[in-house]
Design an enzyme around this catalytic site. Structure first.
Site, PDB file in Angstrom:
ATOM      1  N   SER A 140       0.748  -1.298  -0.044  1.00 52.94           N
ATOM      2  CA  SER A 140       0.043   0.015  -0.017  1.00 52.94           C
ATOM      3  C   SER A 140       0.972   1.278   0.144  1.00 52.94           C
ATOM      4  CB  SER A 140      -0.882   0.057   1.350  1.00 52.94           C
ATOM      5  OG  SER A 140      -1.643   1.284   1.398  1.00 52.94           O
ATOM      6  N   TYR A 156      -2.617  -0.400  10.454  1.00 52.48           N
ATOM      7  CA  TYR A 156      -2.719  -0.893   8.882  1.00 52.48           C
ATOM      8  C   TYR A 156      -1.381  -0.504   8.187  1.00 52.48           C
ATOM      9  CZ  TYR A 156      -4.503  -0.772   3.990  1.00 52.48           C
ATOM     10  OH  TYR A 156      -4.545  -1.016   2.671  1.00 52.48           O
TER      11      TYR A 156
HETATM   12  N1  LIG Z   1      -8.711   0.466  -1.547  1.00 54.20           N
HETATM   13  C1  LIG Z   1      -7.477   1.189  -1.329  1.00 54.20           C
HETATM   14  O1  LIG Z   1      -7.548   2.277  -1.234  1.00 54.20           O
HETATM   15  C2  LIG Z   1      -6.481   0.289  -1.135  1.00 54.20           C
HETATM   16  C3  LIG Z   1      -5.146   1.077  -1.126  1.00 54.20           C
HETATM   17  C4  LIG Z   1      -3.871   0.529  -0.719  1.00 54.20           C
HETATM   18  C5  LIG Z   1      -3.897  -0.887  -0.494  1.00 54.20           C
HETATM   19  N2  LIG Z   1      -5.212  -1.712  -0.466  1.00 54.20           N
HETATM   20  C6  LIG Z   1      -5.007  -3.125  -0.617  1.00 54.20           C
HETATM   21  O2  LIG Z   1      -5.667  -3.558  -1.581  1.00 54.20           O
HETATM   22  C7  LIG Z   1      -6.172  -5.123  -1.035  1.00 54.20           C
HETATM   23  C8  LIG Z   1      -7.584  -5.060  -1.470  1.00 54.20           C
HETATM   24  O3  LIG Z   1      -8.377  -3.997  -0.898  1.00 54.20           O
HETATM   25  P1  LIG Z   1      -9.672  -3.481  -1.459  1.00 54.20           P
HETATM   26  O4  LIG Z   1      -9.601  -1.860  -1.483  1.00 54.20           O
HETATM   27  O5  LIG Z   1      -9.849  -4.278  -2.953  1.00 54.20           O
HETATM   28  O6  LIG Z   1     -10.834  -3.855  -0.298  1.00 54.20           O
HETATM   29  P2  LIG Z   1     -12.026  -4.866  -0.377  1.00 54.20           P
HETATM   30  O7  LIG Z   1     -12.409  -4.873   1.156  1.00 54.20           O
HETATM   31  O8  LIG Z   1     -12.811  -4.472  -1.422  1.00 54.20           O
HETATM   32  O9  LIG Z   1     -11.333  -6.469  -0.817  1.00 54.20           O
HETATM   33  C9  LIG Z   1     -10.574  -7.086   0.267  1.00 54.20           C
HETATM   34  C10 LIG Z   1     -11.078  -8.586   0.019  1.00 54.20           C
HETATM   35  O10 LIG Z   1     -10.215  -9.123   1.126  1.00 54.20           O
HETATM   36  C11 LIG Z   1     -11.337 -10.392   1.508  1.00 54.20           C
HETATM   37  N3  LIG Z   1     -10.866 -10.562   2.845  1.00 54.20           N
HETATM   38  C12 LIG Z   1     -10.741  -9.741   4.032  1.00 54.20           C
HETATM   39  N4  LIG Z   1     -10.325 -10.695   4.973  1.00 54.20           N
HETATM   40  C13 LIG Z   1     -10.383 -11.968   4.526  1.00 54.20           C
HETATM   41  C14 LIG Z   1      -9.832 -13.372   5.322  1.00 54.20           C
HETATM   42  N5  LIG Z   1      -9.636 -13.199   6.384  1.00 54.20           N
HETATM   43  N6  LIG Z   1      -9.746 -14.241   4.403  1.00 54.20           N
HETATM   44  C15 LIG Z   1     -10.120 -14.176   3.027  1.00 54.20           C
HETATM   45  N7  LIG Z   1     -10.434 -12.853   2.405  1.00 54.20           N
HETATM   46  C16 LIG Z   1     -10.552 -11.698   3.147  1.00 54.20           C
HETATM   47  C17 LIG Z   1     -12.494  -9.545   1.515  1.00 54.20           C
HETATM   48  O11 LIG Z   1     -13.673 -10.422   1.740  1.00 54.20           O
HETATM   49  C18 LIG Z   1     -12.472  -8.836   0.277  1.00 54.20           C
HETATM   50  O12 LIG Z   1     -13.180  -9.574  -0.845  1.00 54.20           O
HETATM   51  C19 LIG Z   1      -6.123  -4.955   0.515  1.00 54.20           C
HETATM   52  O13 LIG Z   1      -4.801  -5.577   0.715  1.00 54.20           O
HETATM   53  C20 LIG Z   1      -5.885  -3.425   0.757  1.00 54.20           C
HETATM   54  O14 LIG Z   1      -5.338  -3.503   2.072  1.00 54.20           O
HETATM   55  C21 LIG Z   1      -6.045  -1.128  -0.699  1.00 54.20           C
END
Ligand SMILES: NC(=O)c1ccc[n+]([C@@H]2O[C@H](COP(=O)([O-])OP(=O)(O)OC[C@H]3O[C@@H](n4cnc5c(N)ncnc54)[C@H](O)[C@@H]3O)[C@@H](O)[C@H]2O)c1
Length: 263
Positions: A140, A156
């Site tokens: 991230s 986080y």
């Molecule tokens: N959205 C942002 O701005 C952003 C920025 C930087 C990094 N990220 C990272 O990108 C990745 C995806 O995030 P996103 O924004 O798509 O979020 P999101 O919440 O839309 O998707 C995350 C997915 O992870 C799954 N998940 C959560 N806990 C779990 C577990 N214990 N076992 C299996 N699956 C699990 C959820 O069910 C979901 O489908 C994450 O690692 C997040 O930290 C997101």
């Protein structure tokens, strides 16, 4: 990526699903592991649209038995694994002093332990096959030692710093087995994770579209383009890298924010 099998954790929605769709578009087969009962509806359309195979195994990446069973089922179903991408993740936005042990442990369990053992299982399988492979983790912008203005993401930030730090040494350790390991550091990306924040902090989310130098939040497709490159044979000489896909946020905030007329 035609004929390649890619396992994606957290692929039921958001960035993980965006990557699953992009891999499918390039001809790759998808195995998705996620804790949600079902993936987004569009997941079910991928085989017909792109002529690929998709499989969904409901999994909690923090539970050893659940993760091991799903990996076994995945390999029994598709055979060889050529790529693994770990997108399963959770976030917590609240003041540092208010973080509790329980919720902080949960963030570390999903983001760090879940990622660590998903990558371990993928590496073991790739080693067993003798085929090499590509592993990509999702770190991230929060892993870069700075943060988006207005956010309070202490546990986080810590978890994503660990994901980023894990990749370089692992790339060195796994290079003799021809397993490449890279991470992607997305900036603020429009997904259900950030949509949830909009309910809690509407003003913060309005700012997300103004803060990055490129003047908008990222989309899952923005992140997916980098992921497909790293997962595919287009990047045979890239390993141990963290790719920032953040609209320039790591380099600074948008100049328009510094215009006094906009304050
Ligand atoms: N959205 C942002 O701005 C952003 C920025 C930087 C990094 N990220 C990272 O990108 C990745 C995806 O995030 P996103 O924004 O798509 O979020 P999101 O919440 O839309 O998707 C995350 C997915 O992870 C799954 N998940 C959560 N806990 C779990 C577990 N214990 N076992 C299996 N699956 C699990 C959820 O069910 C979901 O489908 C994450 O690692 C997040 O930290 C997101």
């Amino acid at each position: 990526m035609r004929g390649k099998n890619v396992l994606i954790t957290g692929g039921a929605r958001g960035i993980g699903f965006g990557i699953a769709k992009a891999v499918a578009q390039m001809g790759g087969n998808i195995v998705c592991l996620d804790s949600l009962p079902e993936p987004v509806e569009e997941f079910k359309e991928l085989p017909q649209r792109f002529g690929v195979k998709t499989h969904y195994f409901r999994t909690d990446v923090t539970k050893e038995s659940s993760l091991y069973k799903s990996f076994k089922d995945a390999v029994d179903t598709v055979g060889d694994l050529h790529g693994c991408l770990t997108a399963a993740g959770v976030a917590l936005d609240k003041p540092f002093q208010e973080h509790t042990w329980e919720e902080s442990r949960r963030i570390l369990e999903v983001n760090c332990i879940g990622t660590f053992f998903s990558v371990q299982l993928a590496a073991k399988q790739m080693e067993k096959q003798g085929t090499g492979g590509s592993i990509v983790t999702i770190a991230s912008i929060a892993a870069q030692g700075n943060t988006c203005p207005g956010q309070r993401l202490s546990i986080y930030n810590m978890s994503k710093g660990a994901v980023k730090a894990f990749v370089g040494p692992l790339a060195v350790e796994l290079a003799p087995q021809k397993i490449r390991v890279n991470s992607i550091s997305p900036g603020i990306t429009r997904t259900p994770m950030t949509a949830a924040l909009a309910i809690q902090y509407p003003n913060l989310v309005k700012m997300f579209d103004r803060v990055p130098p490129l003047g908008r939040m990222g989309s899952p497709e923005d992140i997916a383009n980098a992921a497909v490159f790293l997962l595919s044979d287009a990047s045979p000489y890239v390993t141990g890298a963290d790719w920032l896909v953040d609209g320039g946020l790591h380099a600074g905030t948008s100049r328009s924010l510094k215009d006094p007329s906009e304050q």
